[in-house]
Design a protein around this motif. Structure first.
Motif, short mmCIF file in Angstrom:
data_model
loop_
_atom_site.label_atom_id
_atom_site.label_comp_id
_atom_site.label_asym_id
_atom_site.label_seq_id
_atom_site.Cartn_x
_atom_site.Cartn_y
_atom_site.Cartn_z
N LEU A 212 5.08 -9.09 -10.21
CA LEU A 212 5.03 -9.04 -8.75
C LEU A 212 3.67 -9.49 -8.25
N LEU A 213 3.65 -10.23 -7.15
CA LEU A 213 2.41 -10.64 -6.49
C LEU A 213 2.14 -9.65 -5.36
N LEU A 214 0.98 -9.03 -5.41
CA LEU A 214 0.69 -7.89 -4.56
C LEU A 214 -0.32 -8.23 -3.48
N GLY A 215 -0.16 -7.58 -2.33
CA GLY A 215 -1.09 -7.79 -1.23
C GLY A 215 -1.48 -6.49 -0.57
N ALA A 216 -2.61 -6.55 0.14
CA ALA A 216 -3.09 -5.43 0.94
C ALA A 216 -3.14 -5.89 2.39
N PRO A 217 -2.50 -5.17 3.31
CA PRO A 217 -2.48 -5.60 4.70
C PRO A 217 -3.78 -5.30 5.41
N GLY A 218 -4.08 -6.12 6.39
CA GLY A 218 -5.30 -5.91 7.16
C GLY A 218 -5.25 -6.70 8.44
N PRO A 219 -6.28 -6.63 9.25
CA PRO A 219 -6.28 -7.33 10.54
C PRO A 219 -6.07 -8.83 10.42
N ALA A 220 -6.54 -9.44 9.32
CA ALA A 220 -6.41 -10.88 9.16
C ALA A 220 -5.10 -11.29 8.52
#
Length: 519
Positions: A212-220
């Motif tokens: 799995l390709l993982l991400g962290a959400p943020g303002p950008a």
């Protein structure tokens, strides 16, 4: 002596130190002579000429120290990547020594003034080390906590250290042996992640999910933080079933992914939330060796588990929060985090950011002075040393925020107070401080470092040169249309006023950046 892997012990009888990322060495020092050997017996003395000061601190018949050579960045954080630059040169140039400074963190004592100390209990050896007066850069003492002190875990997280060393207070030092009296405790962090795609287990079958390709959400947007394997079919099956309906034509991540990841990636609408366990963040802001713990249902999303990222301060986290549902057309299942609302830029912020680009990190001389001050208090006032260490960690995080970040005046003033506490510990009675700002102004959005850099300039340029020192005052005022912060002291120079929270004319706005401030 080598540590065994273990868990953090409970109860009395143990001391805990941070396991700094560096090169462990044994230092043989006597007046006028120093020799450094790695744990494999490789001589590295010439690679670290600044550590010759150990010879100046050695008793007449010498001492043998166990410690770690650490290369610090401008924020006072140790990085192995920087250390590699130093160890690559057998005899580094003066420019390299200045560009990549190192420190020697002393953690144990094997020999002192003609007599071995290895048979003494660890507690006594530490007393002897503390009494040598070594704590002066580039030599530091490794801070030691009781095992049940919650401050050690807090400090480890704030400095991004991925392991601790736990040592029995009554244990002898056993050269060349691995002992359960010395434990290396690997720290594990847990956080939520968003699934933004996958790499197929079989490139000929794009629907097969391998990692799995993982991400962290943020303002950008969604920032790529790494990938994780799924292991057995029982773990892989529920994720694969949900991802089948979420395939997308374009990457949901902001920025480019590593070519080895992107070349066969299958993208997904970022609606699935999962949880991973990992020991630390890498230097390029990726999860190190993550382990997949499973999907997170909409009612199981934990806001606190978004708060663990290298950009946002350990552990202050992304400001995103989970959405209420999967959105139209999405399958039932875990909710996706929504991007945080973009904070509107106020007039004057561009000038402020231009002025702080070159001073975003703390100057190295301030880092060294701070660490030396803290180290000198470890033996005489350990409670204050710990307080200053935690404040220093907060300060370095504040100084290392992204260039387009926005913070609140309250957070900025917290960094100012942490800085002033460190300087007061160094200057003593020569520096008096008064910070008076109405709490009602604390939520004013400001550009990070605007106030902090002004305060630092006032201390360094106005108060430090005066033998008698002075009093620094920071006040805040709501003028009705502006939030104005005034920095002044009792010297002949006039005050510096910063408009930090409302539109301003060009002349005033130019003064909100460090480069535009005239003291």
């Amino acid at each position: 002596m080598q540590p065994a892997e273990g868990e953090l012990p409970a109860g009395p009888g143990w001391a805990v130190e941070l396991a700094w990322d560096g090169l462990r060495c044994i230092a043989y020092a006597r007046p006028g002579r120093v020799r450094l050997l790695t744990t494999e017996g490789r001589p590295v003395t010439s690679a670290f000429p600044e550590l010759a000061v150990l010879g100046d601190k050695a008793p007449r018949r010498g001492m043998i120290l166990d410690g770690t050579v650490v290369a610090f960045d401008g924020a006072g954080i140790g990085h192995r990547r920087l250390l590699v630059r130093r160890t690559a040169a057998a005899r580094p140039s003066s420019a390299l020594v200045a560009d990549v400074p190192v420190g020697f963190l002393v953690s144990d004592l094997l020999w002192l003034d003609g007599a071995p100390t290895v048979a003494l209990p660890y507690a006594r050896r530490r007393e002897l080390v503390d009494g040598l007066g070594l704590a002066e850069m580039p030599v530091l003492l490794s801070t030691s906590w009781p095992a049940d002190d919650p401050g050690v875990l807090q400090t480890a997280e704030r400095f991004g250290v991925d392991a601790l060393h736990a040592k029995r207070l009554d244990a002898a030092y056993r050269p060349g042996q691995r002992s359960r009296s010395w434990l290396r405790v690997t720290l594990q962090r847990t956080r939520q992640v968003v699934v933004g795609g996958w790499n197929p287990a079989d490139p000929r079958r794009p629907e097969s999910v391998g990692a799995l390709l993982l991400g962290a959400p943020g303002p950008a947007g969604l920032r790529y933080v790494g990938r994780v394997g799924l292991g057995s079919g029982a773990v892989r099956r529920p994720v694969t079933e949900l991802l089948g309906d979420l395939r997308a034509d374009a990457s949901p991540f902001t920025g480019a992914l590593p070519p080895s990841v992107a070349h066969d990636a299958v993208w997904a609408v970022p609606r699935l939330v999962g949880r991973v366990r990992f020991p630390a963040w890498t230097a390029d802001q990726r999860l190190r060796l993550p382990t997949w713990l499973g999907l997170v249902g909409p009612d199981e999303v934990d806001d606190a588990l978004w708060e663990d990222g290298p950009d946002d301060g350990p552990y202050r986290g992304d400001s995103a929060r989970p959405a209420a549902d999967a959105g139209p057309g999405g399958p039932p299942g875990p909710a996706a985090p929504a991007a945080a609302p973009e904070v509107a830029r106020r007039p004057g912020q561009a000038a402020a950011e231009a002025g702080r680009t070159a001073v975003r990190r703390l100057e190295q001389h301030f880092v060294y002075n701070s660490l030396s001050t803290i180290a000198s208090l470890v033996r005489t006032d350990p409670a204050r040393a710990r307080e200053l260490l935690l404040g220093f960690a907060d300060l370095t995080r504040a100084a290392d925020q992204p260039a387009d970040a926005v913070t609140t005046l309250g957070d900025e003033l917290a960094a100012v107070r942490a800085y002033l506490q460190l300087e007061q510990a160094r200057f003593g009675s020569r520096l008096q401080v008064e910070v008076t700002v109405d709490p009602a102004l604390h939520e004013t959005p400001v550009t990070p470092l605007v106030v902090l850099n002004t305060v630092r300039a006032a201390v360094q340029q106005r108060i430090e040169p005066r033998p008698e020192g002075g009093t620094l005052r920071v006040t805040g005022e709501d003028t009705g249309t502006d939030c104005v912060i005034t920095v002044t002291d009792d010297g002949p120079a006039g005050p510096v006023r910063l408009q930090v929270g409302a539109p301003a004319g060009p002349a005033r706005a130019a003064r909100t950046g460090v480069a535009g401030i005239t003291l």
